[in-house]
Design an enzyme around this catalytic site. Structure first.
Site, PDB file in Angstrom:
ATOM      1  N   HIS A  73      13.918  62.822  35.895  1.00  0.00           N
ATOM      2  CA  HIS A  73      13.256  62.085  36.812  1.00  0.00           C
ATOM      3  C   HIS A  73      12.425  62.892  37.707  1.00  0.00           C
ATOM      4  O   HIS A  73      12.322  64.053  37.797  1.00  0.00           O
ATOM      5  CB  HIS A  73      14.164  61.059  37.581  1.00  0.00           C
ATOM      6  N   HIS A  75      12.312  63.426  41.022  1.00  0.00           N
ATOM      7  CA  HIS A  75      12.436  64.094  42.351  1.00  0.00           C
ATOM      8  C   HIS A  75      12.137  65.712  42.498  1.00  0.00           C
ATOM      9  O   HIS A  75      12.537  66.381  41.369  1.00  0.00           O
ATOM     10  CB  HIS A  75      14.108  63.982  42.827  1.00  0.00           C
ATOM     11  N   ASP A  77      13.800  68.214  43.532  1.00  0.00           N
ATOM     12  CA  ASP A  77      14.685  69.264  43.123  1.00  0.00           C
ATOM     13  C   ASP A  77      15.149  69.151  41.685  1.00  0.00           C
ATOM     14  O   ASP A  77      16.013  69.961  41.259  1.00  0.00           O
ATOM     15  CB  ASP A  77      16.013  68.802  43.769  1.00  0.00           C
ATOM     16  N   HIS A  78      14.334  68.570  40.794  1.00  0.00           N
ATOM     17  CA  HIS A  78      14.499  68.769  39.171  1.00  0.00           C
ATOM     18  C   HIS A  78      13.135  68.927  38.858  1.00  0.00           C
ATOM     19  O   HIS A  78      13.032  69.103  37.588  1.00  0.00           O
ATOM     20  CB  HIS A  78      14.519  66.982  38.877  1.00  0.00           C
ATOM     21  N   HIS A 130      18.524  55.029  39.878  1.00  0.00           N
ATOM     22  CA  HIS A 130      18.190  56.163  40.967  1.00  0.00           C
ATOM     23  C   HIS A 130      16.844  56.159  41.071  1.00  0.00           C
ATOM     24  O   HIS A 130      16.026  56.007  42.177  1.00  0.00           O
ATOM     25  CB  HIS A 130      18.815  57.326  40.448  1.00  0.00           C
ATOM     26  N   ASP A 152      20.514  62.231  37.770  1.00  0.00           N
ATOM     27  CA  ASP A 152      21.186  62.181  39.044  1.00  0.00           C
ATOM     28  C   ASP A 152      21.587  60.492  38.863  1.00  0.00           C
ATOM     29  O   ASP A 152      21.681  59.737  39.782  1.00  0.00           O
ATOM     30  CB  ASP A 152      20.329  61.952  40.269  1.00  0.00           C
ATOM     31  N   HIS A 190      24.026  67.695  39.881  1.00  0.00           N
ATOM     32  CA  HIS A 190      24.678  68.164  41.197  1.00  0.00           C
ATOM     33  C   HIS A 190      26.083  68.197  41.202  1.00  0.00           C
ATOM     34  O   HIS A 190      26.801  67.476  40.381  1.00  0.00           O
ATOM     35  CB  HIS A 190      24.210  66.910  42.130  1.00  0.00           C
TER      36      HIS A 190
END
Ligand code: ZN
Ligand code: FE
Length: 280
Positions: A73, A75, A77-78, A130, A152, A190
């Site tokens: 996805h 975001h 942090d990905h 999410h 996530d 995570h």
């Protein structure tokens, strides 16, 4: 470490080559992200959700040879490491869902598409909730225990927050993941297991499987070891978000709201809202 089929099955006949389970490896990033890497028998590696290029570049200096990136996805942090990885490996294949917020993808995939990476065939599953375009990748090849890269959406003992989806959507997504084979090794992005454990225990305090998992998780974290991958069978037995039909979980929601939930979607929605405000 989860038992692999290699460890639990009887020895194969001598004319069959042994096939050790491919081991996914988590590269820590930021505070609590894991960038999963998996090297196939041919030496080619896949990398999942590289929010930061640095840990991957460091692993490359030690011999890792990434050929494919799987993105779950959009975001940051990905995907934050994609540009630097593409600069380092111009032929890198970057597989991502259809979402303009994920630049640099070389291949866009839909639900049901198959991606070959690290010598395995991964089936794409659309798992909105999410985020609206979130996908997961599942490999169920003969010769190795199944693998799930779920970003996530599903966490050990928890699930992702609903940023762009409804409770009904997220529950349907989690139902899809929960229906995968029980020996699937769940690779989440995570390390949230210990904090999720406090909430899971508040919801379901008399679950012996949960108690056992929490003991194990505490011990692993005390040694700074990852709590992942977790097996899906174990998540089904311990994760409250996969247990919306469970009497104990329904009872916890009933006690909190003063009336029973109308259906499993309401149970899930109430669990997610409770978790959002829970302070263990
Ligand atoms: Zn996210
Ligand atoms: Fe994330």
């Amino acid at each position: 470490m989860p038992a692999s089929r290699h460890c639990t099955q009887p020895a194969p006949p001598t004319d069959t080559p042994t096939m050790p389970a491919l081991m996914p490896h988590p590269l820590p990033a930021f505070d609590d992200n894991y960038i999963w890497v998996l090297t196939g028998d041919d030496g080619n590696a896949l990398v999942v959700d590289p929010g930061d290029a640095a840990p991957v570049l460091a692993a490359m200096a030690q011999g890792l040879r990434p050929t494919t990136v799987l993105v779950t996805h959009h975001h940051h942090d990905h995907i934050g490491g994609l540009a630097a990885l593409l600069a380092a490996i111009p032929e890198l294949e970057i597989v991502a869902p259809h979402d303009a917020r994920i630049p640099l993808a070389t291949r866009r995939v839909d639900d049901g598409d198959v991606v070959r990476a690290a010598g395995l065939d991964f089936r794409t599953l659309a798992v909105p909730g999410h985020t609206r375009s979130h996908i997961a990748f599942h490999a169920d090849d003969a010769g190795t225990a199944p693998l799930l890269f779920c970003g996530d959406t599903l966490f050990s003992l928890g699930c992702g927050r609903l940023f762009e989806g409804t409770p009904a959507q997220m529950l349907a997504s989690l139902d899809r993941l929960a229906a995968l084979p029980g020996d699937t090794r769940v690779c989440c992005t995570h390390e949230y297991t210990l904090s999720n454990a406090a909430f899971a225990l508040a919801v379901d305090p008399h679950n012996p499987a949960l108690q056992a998992r929490i003991d194990e998780v505490r011990e692993l974290r005390a040694r700074r070891q990852p709590t992942l991958p977790a097996t899906l069978a174990r998540e089904r037995a311990t994760n409250p978000f996969l247990s919306c039909d469970d009497a104990a979980v329904r009872a916890a929601i009933t006690a909190r709201h003063g009336r029973p939930p109308a259906d499993r979607i309401e149970t899930f929605a109430a669990l997610r809202e409770w978790k959002n405000v829970f302070r263990g």
